[in-house]
Design an enzyme around this catalytic site. Sequence first.
Site, PDB file in Angstrom:
ATOM      1  N   TYR A   1      39.060  48.418  41.235  1.00 22.09           N
ATOM      2  CA  TYR A   1      38.297  49.722  41.875  1.00 22.09           C
ATOM      3  C   TYR A   1      37.730  49.436  43.105  1.00 22.09           C
ATOM      4  O   TYR A   1      37.752  49.720  44.215  1.00 22.09           O
ATOM      5  CB  TYR A   1      37.568  50.654  41.089  1.00 22.09           C
ATOM      6  CG  TYR A   1      38.766  51.393  39.815  1.00 22.09           C
ATOM      7  CD1 TYR A   1      39.842  52.682  40.331  1.00 22.09           C
ATOM      8  CD2 TYR A   1      38.313  51.763  38.762  1.00 22.09           C
ATOM      9  CE1 TYR A   1      40.320  53.049  39.355  1.00 22.09           C
ATOM     10  CE2 TYR A   1      38.792  52.240  37.746  1.00 22.09           C
ATOM     11  CZ  TYR A   1      40.130  53.068  38.318  1.00 22.09           C
ATOM     12  OH  TYR A   1      41.309  53.174  37.590  1.00 22.09           O
TER      13      TYR A   1
ATOM     14  N   VAL B   1      49.763  35.797  45.478  1.00 20.31           N
ATOM     15  CA  VAL B   1      49.702  33.827  45.560  1.00 20.31           C
ATOM     16  C   VAL B   1      49.661  33.045  45.091  1.00 20.31           C
ATOM     17  O   VAL B   1      48.335  33.516  44.321  1.00 20.31           O
ATOM     18  CB  VAL B   1      49.377  33.711  47.197  1.00 20.31           C
ATOM     19  CG1 VAL B   1      49.869  32.009  47.795  1.00 20.31           C
ATOM     20  CG2 VAL B   1      50.508  34.627  48.650  1.00 20.31           C
TER      21      VAL B   1
HETATM   22  P1  NDP Z   1      41.129  31.705  46.465  1.00 23.90           P
HETATM   23  O1  NDP Z   1      40.285  32.570  45.258  1.00 23.90           O
HETATM   24  O2  NDP Z   1      41.981  31.315  46.030  1.00 23.90           O
HETATM   25  O3  NDP Z   1      40.201  31.236  47.622  1.00 23.90           O
HETATM   26  C1  NDP Z   1      38.788  32.228  47.821  1.00 23.90           C
HETATM   27  C2  NDP Z   1      38.033  31.214  48.897  1.00 23.90           C
HETATM   28  O4  NDP Z   1      37.327  31.903  49.517  1.00 23.90           O
HETATM   29  C3  NDP Z   1      37.883  30.212  48.956  1.00 23.90           C
HETATM   30  O5  NDP Z   1      37.560  29.244  50.159  1.00 23.90           O
HETATM   31  C4  NDP Z   1      36.223  30.120  48.186  1.00 23.90           C
HETATM   32  O6  NDP Z   1      34.962  30.037  48.468  1.00 23.90           O
HETATM   33  C5  NDP Z   1      36.515  31.698  49.531  1.00 23.90           C
HETATM   34  N1  NDP Z   1      34.975  32.404  49.208  1.00 23.90           N
HETATM   35  C6  NDP Z   1      35.091  32.806  48.280  1.00 23.90           C
HETATM   36  N2  NDP Z   1      33.374  34.054  48.523  1.00 23.90           N
HETATM   37  C7  NDP Z   1      33.388  33.303  49.709  1.00 23.90           C
HETATM   38  C8  NDP Z   1      32.155  33.600  50.794  1.00 23.90           C
HETATM   39  N3  NDP Z   1      30.814  34.563  50.273  1.00 23.90           N
HETATM   40  N4  NDP Z   1      31.815  33.011  51.733  1.00 23.90           N
HETATM   41  C9  NDP Z   1      33.122  32.245  52.903  1.00 23.90           C
HETATM   42  N5  NDP Z   1      33.546  32.263  51.823  1.00 23.90           N
HETATM   43  C10 NDP Z   1      33.860  32.202  50.705  1.00 23.90           C
HETATM   44  O7  NDP Z   1      41.582  33.094  46.932  1.00 23.90           O
HETATM   45  P2  NDP Z   1      43.266  33.274  47.976  1.00 23.90           P
HETATM   46  O8  NDP Z   1      43.289  31.597  48.606  1.00 23.90           O
HETATM   47  O9  NDP Z   1      43.929  33.481  46.808  1.00 23.90           O
HETATM   48  O10 NDP Z   1      43.083  34.732  49.072  1.00 23.90           O
HETATM   49  C11 NDP Z   1      42.826  34.244  50.837  1.00 23.90           C
HETATM   50  C12 NDP Z   1      42.538  35.400  50.656  1.00 23.90           C
HETATM   51  O11 NDP Z   1      43.654  36.427  50.230  1.00 23.90           O
HETATM   52  C13 NDP Z   1      41.312  36.625  50.618  1.00 23.90           C
HETATM   53  O12 NDP Z   1      40.946  37.259  51.101  1.00 23.90           O
HETATM   54  C14 NDP Z   1      42.097  37.191  49.750  1.00 23.90           C
HETATM   55  O13 NDP Z   1      41.391  38.676  49.104  1.00 23.90           O
HETATM   56  C15 NDP Z   1      43.094  38.045  49.968  1.00 23.90           C
HETATM   57  N6  NDP Z   1      44.446  38.306  49.118  1.00 23.90           N
HETATM   58  C16 NDP Z   1      44.984  37.115  48.542  1.00 23.90           C
HETATM   59  C17 NDP Z   1      45.937  37.442  47.645  1.00 23.90           C
HETATM   60  C18 NDP Z   1      47.108  36.636  46.031  1.00 23.90           C
HETATM   61  O14 NDP Z   1      47.554  37.291  45.990  1.00 23.90           O
HETATM   62  N7  NDP Z   1      45.956  35.076  46.108  1.00 23.90           N
HETATM   63  C19 NDP Z   1      46.471  38.545  47.218  1.00 23.90           C
HETATM   64  C20 NDP Z   1      46.072  39.815  48.060  1.00 23.90           C
HETATM   65  C21 NDP Z   1      44.996  39.466  49.189  1.00 23.90           C
HETATM   66  P3  NDP Z   1      34.707  28.674  47.125  1.00 23.90           P
HETATM   67  O15 NDP Z   1      35.224  27.853  46.967  1.00 23.90           O
HETATM   68  O16 NDP Z   1      33.356  28.297  47.993  1.00 23.90           O
HETATM   69  O17 NDP Z   1      34.420  30.038  46.260  1.00 23.90           O
END
Ligand code: NDP
Length: 213
Positions: free
Chosen positions: A133, A168
């Site tokens: 949610y 992904v």
């Molecule tokens: P990951 O969890 O692999 O990476 C997330 C990234 O976001 C990391 O670089 C992390 O940094 C950064 N991050 C998290 N919190 C913050 C913050 N407060 N400030 C700055 N950076 C931050 O995620 P994905 O690569 O899988 O996902 C990328 C995007 O795609 C996201 O928005 C996700 O919601 C979206 N998405 C992903 C899907 C998937 O299947 N993977 C599906 C649908 C959407 P750190 O290393 O410091 O934590």
Amino acid sequence: MQVLLTGGNRGIGEQMTSQLRARGDTVVATSRDGSTGAALDVTDRAQLTALADSFEGPLDLLICNAGVYLDKGHSLGNGFDAQLWADTFAINVTGVFQTIEALLPALRLSKAPKIAVLSSQMGSDERAGGGAYIYRASKAAVLNLTRNMAIDLKPQGIAIGAYHPGWVRTDMGGSSADIDAATSAAGLIARFDCLGGDHTGVFENYDGTVIPF
Ligand code: NDP
């Protein structure tokens, strides 16, 4: 093209960064811990201001990629703590809004400025699947933000779109996901290339199919 991307140290953000650089774009890829490019926690207003102030020249593409999925695996009556709602919205919604606001002056210097926001099909009302949610609500909220900003930014020539990257294989998506980060990043970059003019306020999958709101 000058690009700024949040969350560039791992996952889809890291892949988009390396693919954009490989084709010749200049990319400032931020990371929370400063290990990659500029240090930026999107919840830190002072860091956002400092980054925007130090950004040189026109910003052609802002990619709001950073995001969290903190309620993964929670079930009704067991989880969904109020603090998780606050933390998720601070990053996935407010963080995106404040990143865009801070970088609008740099975007306005570009001849064809655009903003890409990583939402998710989990934020689609038509594709409601139950559960998650907090994450779903945050991705629906950022989709709504994108749609409304598209109205306000269009007269300024700034296009903005929301994107689903596919399911992904990253830390967030897990090892059973459908596609690797390289495939997702290549598809997303192709979608961002189509953004602009009347093609704004869109909600698209990485492969170009339209996601229903
Ligand atoms: P990951 O969890 O692999 O990476 C997330 C990234 O976001 C990391 O670089 C992390 O940094 C950064 N991050 C998290 N919190 C913050 C913050 N407060 N400030 C700055 N950076 C931050 O995620 P994905 O690569 O899988 O996902 C990328 C995007 O795609 C996201 O928005 C996700 O919601 C979206 N998405 C992903 C899907 C998937 O299947 N993977 C599906 C649908 C959407 P750190 O290393 O410091 O934590």
